[in-house]
Design a protein around this motif. Structure first.
Motif, short mmCIF file in Angstrom:
data_model
loop_
_atom_site.label_atom_id
_atom_site.label_comp_id
_atom_site.label_asym_id
_atom_site.label_seq_id
_atom_site.Cartn_x
_atom_site.Cartn_y
_atom_site.Cartn_z
N ALA A 1 -1.80 4.50 10.65
CA ALA A 1 -2.30 4.49 9.28
C ALA A 1 -1.21 4.88 8.29
N LEU A 2 -1.42 4.55 7.03
CA LEU A 2 -0.42 4.82 5.99
C LEU A 2 -0.08 6.31 5.91
N ARG A 3 -1.07 7.18 6.03
CA ARG A 3 -0.79 8.61 5.93
C ARG A 3 0.08 9.09 7.08
N GLN A 4 -0.11 8.52 8.27
CA GLN A 4 0.76 8.86 9.40
C GLN A 4 2.19 8.41 9.12
N TRP B 1 -2.72 -2.51 9.13
CA TRP B 1 -2.45 -2.79 7.71
C TRP B 1 -3.43 -3.80 7.13
N PRO B 2 -3.58 -4.99 7.70
CA PRO B 2 -4.51 -5.96 7.09
C PRO B 2 -5.96 -5.51 7.11
N LEU B 3 -6.38 -4.87 8.17
CA LEU B 3 -7.80 -4.51 8.28
C LEU B 3 -8.15 -3.25 7.49
N ARG B 4 -7.16 -2.35 7.28
CA ARG B 4 -7.48 -1.10 6.59
C ARG B 4 -6.50 -0.74 5.48
N GLY B 5 -5.22 -0.58 5.83
CA GLY B 5 -4.24 -0.06 4.87
C GLY B 5 -4.14 -0.82 3.57
N ILE B 6 -4.18 -2.15 3.66
CA ILE B 6 -4.01 -2.98 2.47
C ILE B 6 -5.14 -2.77 1.46
N ALA B 7 -6.30 -2.35 1.96
CA ALA B 7 -7.48 -2.21 1.10
C ALA B 7 -7.67 -0.78 0.58
N GLU B 8 -6.80 0.14 1.01
CA GLU B 8 -6.93 1.53 0.56
C GLU B 8 -6.59 1.65 -0.91
N VAL C 1 9.52 -2.10 -4.19
CA VAL C 1 10.01 -3.48 -4.13
C VAL C 1 8.88 -4.40 -3.64
N GLY C 2 8.39 -5.27 -4.52
CA GLY C 2 7.26 -6.13 -4.12
C GLY C 2 6.19 -5.30 -3.46
N SER C 3 5.94 -4.13 -4.03
CA SER C 3 5.12 -3.12 -3.37
C SER C 3 3.63 -3.46 -3.38
N ALA C 4 2.95 -3.07 -2.32
CA ALA C 4 1.50 -3.06 -2.36
C ALA C 4 1.11 -2.10 -3.47
N PRO C 5 0.16 -2.49 -4.34
CA PRO C 5 -0.15 -1.67 -5.51
C PRO C 5 -1.05 -0.49 -5.18
N ALA C 6 -1.15 0.42 -6.14
CA ALA C 6 -2.02 1.59 -5.98
C ALA C 6 -3.48 1.17 -5.85
N LYS C 7 -3.85 0.22 -6.70
CA LYS C 7 -5.21 -0.30 -6.70
C LYS C 7 -5.20 -1.69 -6.08
N PRO C 8 -5.92 -1.89 -4.96
CA PRO C 8 -5.91 -3.20 -4.32
C PRO C 8 -6.37 -4.30 -5.28
N ALA C 9 -5.71 -5.44 -5.22
CA ALA C 9 -6.08 -6.57 -6.08
C ALA C 9 -7.42 -7.15 -5.64
N SER C 10 -8.05 -7.86 -6.55
CA SER C 10 -9.40 -8.41 -6.27
C SER C 10 -9.41 -9.41 -5.12
N ILE D 1 -8.13 -9.12 -2.26
CA ILE D 1 -8.09 -8.47 -0.94
C ILE D 1 -9.52 -8.31 -0.41
N THR D 2 -10.16 -9.43 -0.15
CA THR D 2 -11.55 -9.43 0.34
C THR D 2 -11.57 -9.24 1.85
N PRO D 3 -12.73 -8.90 2.42
CA PRO D 3 -12.82 -8.80 3.88
C PRO D 3 -12.39 -10.10 4.57
N GLU D 4 -12.70 -11.23 3.97
CA GLU D 4 -12.32 -12.53 4.55
C GLU D 4 -10.80 -12.69 4.55
N TYR D 5 -10.19 -12.34 3.43
CA TYR D 5 -8.74 -12.42 3.33
C TYR D 5 -8.08 -11.53 4.37
N ARG D 6 -8.59 -10.30 4.51
CA ARG D 6 -7.99 -9.34 5.43
C ARG D 6 -8.13 -9.79 6.89
N GLU D 7 -9.27 -10.33 7.22
CA GLU D 7 -9.48 -10.85 8.58
C GLU D 7 -8.48 -11.96 8.89
#
Length: 259
Positions: A67-70, A181-188, A116-125, A127-133
């Motif tokens: 996980a990201l915190r680890q 990352w795709p299933l959890r971290g990206i959506a945090e 750099v091309g960072s994942a943002p603080a607030k996930p973009a719209s 990033i749906t469950p379908e997208y992540r899967e």
């Protein structure tokens, strides 16, 4: 002389001694320490630290969680292990989200943060469950990796040697690390953490980045950073450290010059 350290249970990292502040590089989902080779090669004389995140590349034997915190805890442990006391974090994509979590703890010695091309603080719209899967299967095979690399991750033509390196690194993870990352971290949503960052920040966007677009970085990251500059690198896609290494090295040096 560069030293590679593997002291269990820490992830593997490379420390190249030089002039500080040390630049601590954190890679994208699918990347590794060597994702930064072209950038580090243009930072002659600088003290640099590059990491293979837990579960990836040379650190793929390490147990989770992934996980990201680890990853953030690991990063702070590596910095301490390397004896680095004065540093700037440089995080790409997923690594940028990790960098935000590290910086939010306001560690002693942190001077700045480059996202750099960072994942943002607030996930973009988007990033749906379908997208992540779907994303969780992007690196399932050599063919899927090549497709992602050539049609989504990059906007410029890369040398065969670099394309091959991307393909290898994308597949060099444990299954659990690859899907975390795709299933959890990206959506945090980490806005409460990003708002805690008290050092100057530089946000670097790729003009033609399809993964973390210019608009997403402006709307979902910049508002949560108290002291941030912003720059767009022309023509490049998401793999800015590989597509635009010289421009990125210049931007980092301007933001965090050698002492």
């Amino acid at each position: 002389m560069m030293t590679t350290t593997q002291q269990s249970p820490l992830p593997v990292y490379d420390h190249r001694p030089g002039t500080g502040p040390t630049l601590v590089f954190l890679h994208y989902w699918g990347g590794s320490a060597r994702t930064w080779d072209l950038v580090v090669g243009r930072l002659a004389g600088r003290d640099t630290l590059t990491v293979d995140f837990r579960g990836w590349s040379r650190s793929s034997t390490l147990a989770g969680p992934y996980a990201l915190r680890q990853f953030a805890d690991d990063t702070l442990a590596i910095i301490a292990d390397a004896g680095v006391a004065d540093y700037v974090l440089v995080g790409h994509s997923m690594g940028g989200k990790v960098a935000q979590l590290v910086a939010a703890t306001r560690p002693a010695g942190l001077r700045g943060i480059v996202l750099v091309g960072s994942a943002p603080a607030k996930p973009a719209s988007g990033i749906t469950p379908e997208y992540r899967e779907g994303l969780s299967h992007a690196y399932d095979s050599d063919e899927s990796v090549a497709g992602a690399r050539d049609h989504i991750l990059t906007a410029t033509e890369l040398p065969e040697q670099i394309k091959s390196r991307i393909a290898t690194d994308s597949r060099a993870s444990t299954d659990a690390a690859r899907t975390e990352w795709p299933l959890r971290g990206i959506a945090e949503d980490i806005r409460e953490h990003t708002r805690m960052i008290s050092v100057p920040a530089l946000v670097v966007a790729g003009e033609n980045d399809q993964v973390e677009t210019v608009d997403v970085l402006v709307d979902h990251l910049m508002p949560y950073l108290a002291d941030a500059e912003y720059t767009v690198i022309p023509k490049t896609g998401h793999l800015i450290p590989l597509e635009a290494a010289a421009a990125l090295a210049d931007a980092i040096t301007a933001f965090a010059p050698a002492a």
